[in-house]
Write an enzyme that holds these catalytic residues in place. Structure first.
Site, PDB file in Angstrom:
ATOM      1  N   GLU A  45       0.889   5.568   0.139  1.00 16.87           N
ATOM      2  CA  GLU A  45       0.231   6.865   0.306  1.00 16.87           C
ATOM      3  C   GLU A  45       0.989   7.868  -0.559  1.00 16.87           C
ATOM      4  O   GLU A  45       2.224   7.808  -0.659  1.00 16.87           O
ATOM      5  CB  GLU A  45       0.237   7.301   1.775  1.00 16.87           C
ATOM      6  N   ASP A  65       0.854  -1.185   0.000  1.00 15.68           N
ATOM      7  CA  ASP A  65       0.000   0.000   0.000  1.00 15.68           C
ATOM      8  C   ASP A  65       0.886   1.229   0.000  1.00 15.68           C
ATOM      9  O   ASP A  65       1.890   1.281   0.732  1.00 15.68           O
ATOM     10  CB  ASP A  65      -0.921   0.028   1.224  1.00 15.68           C
ATOM     11  N   HIS A 117      -5.994   4.611   6.001  1.00 18.12           N
ATOM     12  CA  HIS A 117      -5.289   5.453   5.027  1.00 18.12           C
ATOM     13  C   HIS A 117      -3.845   5.700   5.458  1.00 18.12           C
ATOM     14  O   HIS A 117      -3.244   6.706   5.054  1.00 18.12           O
ATOM     15  CB  HIS A 117      -6.010   6.787   4.797  1.00 18.12           C
ATOM     16  N   ASP A 172      -3.107  -0.288   6.189  1.00 20.61           N
ATOM     17  CA  ASP A 172      -3.907  -0.691   5.035  1.00 20.61           C
ATOM     18  C   ASP A 172      -3.361  -1.971   4.405  1.00 20.61           C
ATOM     19  O   ASP A 172      -4.131  -2.825   3.940  1.00 20.61           O
ATOM     20  CB  ASP A 172      -3.946   0.431   3.999  1.00 20.61           C
TER      21      ASP A 172
END
Length: 585
Positions: free
Chosen positions: A36, A34, A175, A180
């Site tokens: 960001e 994951d 998030h 995540d």
């Protein structure tokens, strides 16, 4: 040569189908990723946080997590969404420093992400930006997999948060990259539980299922058959799809029969053969079982009995190959399908059995010719092997039955685990080849010895269990109770559960009294199918199973090949190139 380290110990043996194709899912390493970012464009925005979890066979192998300094301030909407501020990433490693470690972590694995095109796109763009080759890993999107596996009624939304709530994951997405990624791991495992008994057993099938997950409705005739699941119980056991003539089309197992059978009638099922099977089905029968071992054994027996055309392994149920000495005055090694005394096996293919014969002939003074030699006055002409001093020519009367017998006795001692001297002969030969710098020959001999040692260890372990008149095992059921099994001569004779609060020993005694009587037959496994003995042994030796009773004591041969298993595992992946890579000590 020093003795191989390690000693015999029971271990889990994978239950393999001889017809299995592709990469089994249990052997696949997944890296769940994951990212960001500062925005949604891989070309214009930057990565601000990386979270990755490496898993295989349901076990977490490692994690990688770090903030990344994008070199710019973070937009307010991103700060509000993720909680990551400009101050948090200032001074963090830049992407050029993080990327090598991330690519190394990903090496050789399948890349998994929720909405994978987004994460894979950013990672690919990062490789281009930093002039690193994109490794082109297989990519699996859990969002697309969810669309393929779950019905719209069950999962109206396949957003990560919605799926986490549906499955009740212990980690909820926030998030933030690592949280995540951890939540995605749990979602992945729940989705794979849904496809396990639907026939998706390989990585290739899994990727294909996810690729073909565009929204669609199942055919009307399939939707009409949803009523077949109406009376299926929500319990562990075996299910059988039957056709118009009451023939068995497919046999499977599940921890929740109702949920599993209902899943066949959803839009997520895309495999042609399964859809075809469902369209032919007229009835679904179920057999409720005490626990997973009983379900697995019943599945094996039902597949062998009915040979359902939509089961992969039904084409040749219980088909296996064995290596055994022939019954004649001067026995030779023969590859057979019906095991008899002193047989080595089972092998999943004739080629595997033939390779074992060739390796054994290098270690034992047993003739390799196929002619039948009379016990009295043999008069054939010696072949070239006699001239090469590789055969004493019993065919020509140059070796007596008594002089030939030690080789046969050594074979039987090797197979039964009484003496591993032939393995040491082969190991000494490997060291001689290595010392003479014949590294390629040494490596080939090493691989053949490793394969033979593994086959012998498995054969001896299964035979040791099949020889026992009775074994009783108890495994924690995870809810404060016990799963119980009575095993006789390698076969499951009875199964039950002592639930939480129920004293287990009275249940055990009742189970023993009511257990099926099993009479042993000839052969190394006392007549039991190798697949069933293998499944039972794995249950008895894993998962915290306790041995409640054994008659007589369960023991494996002290001089068996199990003591060579660690050496065999180390030997297989060793590359060629130097004497130290061939040394056995």
């Amino acid at each position: 040569m020093s003795a191989p380290p390690g000693s015999a110990r029971p271990g889990a043996l994978p239950q393999l189908s001889f017809d299995e194709l592709g990469t089994p899912l249990r052997d696949v390493t997944f890296v769940v990723l994951d990212l960001e970012t500062t925005g949604g464009s891989a070309n214009n925005d930057s990565i601000t946080e990386v979270g990755a979890v490496k898993v295989r066979g349901g076990e977490v192998l490692g994690e990688l997590a770090t903030l990344v300094d994008p070199g710019t301030g973070l937009p307010p909407n991103i700060v509000a969404l993720t909680g990551i501020t400009t101050a948090m990433v200032t001074g963090a490693p830049r992407l050029g420093e993080v990327l090598p470690a991330l690519l190394e972590f990903l090496g050789g694995a399948v890349l998994v992400a929720h909405n994978a095109p987004f994460d894979a796109g950013f990672l690919r763009a990062a490789c281009e930006r930093h002039e690193r080759p994109w490794p082109r890993p297989p990519v699996l999107c859990t969002a697309r997999l969810a669309r393929a596996v779950l019905s719209h009624a069950e999962a109206p939304s396949v957003r990560l948060g919605a799926l986490a709530r549906l499955f009740g994951t212990s980690t909820q997405p926030t998030h933030r990259a690592l949280a995540d990624a951890r939540a995605t791991v749990e979602v992945l495992h729940h989705l794979m539980e849904r496809i396990g008994n639907l026939g998706v057993q390989s990585l290739e099938e899994l990727l294909s299922l996810a690729r073909e997950s565009s929204a669609h409705r199942p055919p009307e005739r399939v939707r009409r058959r949803r009523t077949l699941a109406r009376d299926v119980p929500s319990a562990a056991g075996v299910y059988l799809f039957r056709g118009a003539r009451d023939e068995v089309l497919y046999v499977g197992t599940s921890g929740d029969l109702r949920r599993r059978v209902r899943s066949y009638f959803t839009a997520g099922e895309r495999r042609r053969r399964v859809r075809e099977m469902v369209e032919l089905a007229e009835r679904v029968d179920t057999v409720v079982c005490a626990h997973a071992l009983e379900a697995g054994v019943r599945e094996l027996r039902l597949i062998a009995a009915h040979r359902p055309r939509y089961n992969r392994r039904s084409r040749n149920p219980h088909r296996a190959w064995w290596v055994a000495p022939t019954e004649e005055a001067f026995p030779r090694l023969s590859v057979v399908t019906a095991p008899r005394a002193s047989a080595l096996g089972p092998f999943g293919s004739r080629r595997g059995a033939t390779d074992a014969v060739e390796t054994l002939l290098d270690a034992l003074p047993i003739r390799s010719c196929t002619q039948r030699i009379p016990a009295r006055s043999p008069s054939a002409s010696p072949c070239v092997l006699h001239e090469l001093d590789r055969c004493r020519a019993p065919c020509a009367g140059l070796q007596t039955i008594e002089a030939y017998a030690p080789g046969v006795h050594a074979l039987r001692g090797l197979v039964t685990g009484d003496d591993d001297a032939p393995l040491r002969v082969l190991a000494d030969r490997i060291e001689q080849l290595a010392a003479g710098e014949r590294f390629e020959s040494a490596a080939r001999s090493r691989d053949r010895l490793a394969a033979l040692a593994s086959a012998l260890a498995r054969s001896q372990q299964l035979a040791a269990l099949a020889a026992l008149p009775e074994v009783v095992g108890a495994r924690p059921d995870g809810r404060g109770g016990w799963e119980l099994a009575v095993v006789r001569h390698g076969r499951l004779a009875a199964a039950d559960v002592a639930r939480r609060g129920t004293p287990p020993m009275p249940v055990v005694e009742s189970l023993r009294r009511s257990a099926q009587t099993i009479l042993p037959a000839d052969g190394p496994l006392a007549g039991a199918p190798a697949e069933e003995v293998n499944l039972v042994r794995r249950w008895l030796t894993t998962g915290g199973t306790r041995l409640v009773h054994s008659e007589p004591a369960w023991a494996e041969p002290a001089h068996g090949a199990a003591s060579w298993e660690d050496w065999a595992r180390r030997a297989r992946p060793v590359p060629l190139g130097s004497p130290s890579e061939i040394t056995l000590g």
